[in-house]
Design a protein around this motif. Structure first.
Motif, PDB file in Angstrom:
ATOM      1  N   LEU A 192      -0.911   4.831   6.832  1.00 52.59           N
ATOM      2  CA  LEU A 192      -1.585   4.682   5.545  1.00 52.59           C
ATOM      3  C   LEU A 192      -2.843   5.536   5.473  1.00 52.59           C
ATOM      4  O   LEU A 192      -3.167   6.066   4.397  1.00 52.59           O
ATOM      5  N   LYS A 238       0.820  -1.212   0.000  1.00 51.82           N
ATOM      6  CA  LYS A 238       0.000   0.000   0.000  1.00 51.82           C
ATOM      7  C   LYS A 238       0.857   1.267   0.000  1.00 51.82           C
ATOM      8  O   LYS A 238       0.483   2.282  -0.603  1.00 51.82           O
ATOM      9  N   ALA A 287       0.577   9.176  -5.907  1.00 55.01           N
ATOM     10  CA  ALA A 287       1.009  10.559  -5.653  1.00 55.01           C
ATOM     11  C   ALA A 287       1.878  11.081  -6.796  1.00 55.01           C
ATOM     12  O   ALA A 287       1.735  12.241  -7.222  1.00 55.01           O
ATOM     13  N   ASN A 302     -11.043   5.329  -4.239  1.00 53.22           N
ATOM     14  CA  ASN A 302     -10.819   5.385  -2.798  1.00 53.22           C
ATOM     15  C   ASN A 302     -10.913   4.003  -2.165  1.00 53.22           C
ATOM     16  O   ASN A 302     -10.146   3.668  -1.247  1.00 53.22           O
ATOM     17  N   ARG A 344      -1.702   9.020   4.632  1.00 47.79           N
ATOM     18  CA  ARG A 344      -1.236   9.098   3.245  1.00 47.79           C
ATOM     19  C   ARG A 344      -2.401   9.015   2.266  1.00 47.79           C
ATOM     20  O   ARG A 344      -2.427   9.719   1.249  1.00 47.79           O
ATOM     21  N   ASN A 345      -3.365   8.157   2.558  1.00 52.38           N
ATOM     22  CA  ASN A 345      -4.518   8.025   1.668  1.00 52.38           C
ATOM     23  C   ASN A 345      -5.337   9.315   1.625  1.00 52.38           C
ATOM     24  O   ASN A 345      -5.858   9.701   0.562  1.00 52.38           O
ATOM     25  N   VAL A 352      -7.685   2.163  -2.956  1.00 56.19           N
ATOM     26  CA  VAL A 352      -6.562   2.664  -2.160  1.00 56.19           C
ATOM     27  C   VAL A 352      -6.668   2.203  -0.706  1.00 56.19           C
ATOM     28  O   VAL A 352      -5.663   1.856  -0.067  1.00 56.19           O
ATOM     29  N   ASP A 359       1.734   1.602  -3.587  1.00 51.77           N
ATOM     30  CA  ASP A 359       0.601   2.055  -4.399  1.00 51.77           C
ATOM     31  C   ASP A 359       0.327   3.544  -4.190  1.00 51.77           C
ATOM     32  O   ASP A 359       0.083   4.281  -5.156  1.00 51.77           O
ATOM     33  N   THR A 360       0.337   3.976  -2.946  1.00 50.30           N
ATOM     34  CA  THR A 360       0.061   5.393  -2.688  1.00 50.30           C
ATOM     35  C   THR A 360       1.182   6.291  -3.224  1.00 50.30           C
ATOM     36  O   THR A 360       0.913   7.415  -3.672  1.00 50.30           O
ATOM     37  N   GLN A 361       2.416   5.793  -3.188  1.00 47.41           N
ATOM     38  CA  GLN A 361       3.511   6.580  -3.747  1.00 47.41           C
ATOM     39  C   GLN A 361       3.369   6.719  -5.261  1.00 47.41           C
ATOM     40  O   GLN A 361       3.595   7.796  -5.826  1.00 47.41           O
ATOM     41  N   VAL A 372      -3.451  11.727  -0.680  1.00 53.52           N
ATOM     42  CA  VAL A 372      -3.514  11.335  -2.090  1.00 53.52           C
ATOM     43  C   VAL A 372      -4.919  11.519  -2.641  1.00 53.52           C
ATOM     44  O   VAL A 372      -5.109  12.021  -3.759  1.00 53.52           O
TER      45      VAL A 372
END
Length: 272
Positions: A243, A91, A99, A168, A246-247, A171, A94-96, A250
């Motif tokens: 997370l 995760k 972004a 969403n 971060r979510n 993510v 994925d978030t990186q 993003v």
């Protein structure tokens, strides 16, 4: 004169006596020194290093001598730990990526000559490509008896929000597992501790020996379960909170892109 000679002879006799006594003491010291290595050589043989024995208070002893319940608890905690670390790493990756994609989209998408060119510049499997395609399709296909009572702007807004919600959900997938691990693994470890102490006390009662060496080992092994449970829970809780933050950051960029895209579509609609 005679007295002087007798005194001289007495001094010589005394010196000879002292010399003989010093030689005798030196010989005794040499004999003791020569006999000393035999005793020192015999000492290591007598005080040989004890053989290394298995630690009766460690995790290895618990694994080799534990019952099915103890091993099952350890196996469950190991699965939960591996799953939480897998979700945390994937995760974060994925978030990186999302972004980085958001930064690129904000810099290039709205500078294209048309929406079609902008969509072509997006990644085929990216979240922004999915949102843009959903919004354009909703804008171009607003027909049918079921949707005629919904105005064009509301229809596009609904489809854009639906696409953003799906992104969403993708993510945020896996966060539930992290929350479950963080909240339940300490209690699973505590259950292993209680079970281990129960088995240890039962064995001690049957054997009839309640000395400290008989109690410390089994109880110490049981307490390891609680430590393992906490070791599984802490990374899961920290990873979950990280997370979530971060979510949020993003998804704020994703929603900003969706709002801007909606404005562009409504502006193109007004020009027609």
């Amino acid at each position: 004169m005679i007295s002087r000679i007798s005194g001289f002879l007495a001094a010589v006799a005394m010196a000879a006596t002292l010399a003989l006594s010093s030689q005798a003491s030196f010989a005794q010291a040499a004999d003791a020194a020569s006999a000393a290595p035999t005793t020192t050589e015999a000492a290591p043989a007598a005080a040989a290093a004890p053989k290394s024995e298995e630690n009766p208070y460690g995790l290895g002893h618990m694994l080799s001598h534990g019952d099915a319940v103890s091993k099952g608890v350890l196996f469950l905690l190991a699965i939960m730990s591996m799953g939480s670390w897998y979700i945390l790493i994937t995760k974060l990756w994925d978030t990186q990526k999302l972004a980085n994609e958001a930064k690129e989209v904000r810099a290039t998408f709205f500078k294209k000559a048309s929406l079609a060119d902008g969509v072509k510049g997006l990644k085929d499997t990216g979240a922004f490509r999915f949102i843009a395609a959903s919004a354009i399709e909703a804008s171009e296909h607003h027909e049918g008896a079921l949707t005629e009572n919904i105005d064009h702007s509301s229809w596009v807004t609904m489809n854009v929000e639906r696409a953003v919600g799906e992104v969403n959900s993708r993510v945020g997938s896996g966060l539930g597992f992290l929350a479950t691990v963080g909240s339940t693994s300490p209690f699973i470890g505590l259950f292993g501790t209680v079970w281990g102490i129960l088995q240890a006390l039962t064995a001690i009662g049957v054997a009839g020996q309640a000395s400290i060496d008989k109690v410390a080992g089994p109880v110490g092994e049981a307490l390891i379960m609680t430590a393992i449970g906490l070791g599984v829970a802490v990374p899961a809780v920290l990873g979950y909170n990280w997370l979530v933050n971060r979510n949020k950051a993003v998804m704020a960029q994703v929603r900003a892109f969706a709002a801007d895209l909606h404005g562009v579509l409504m502006g193109n609609r007004a020009k027609r």
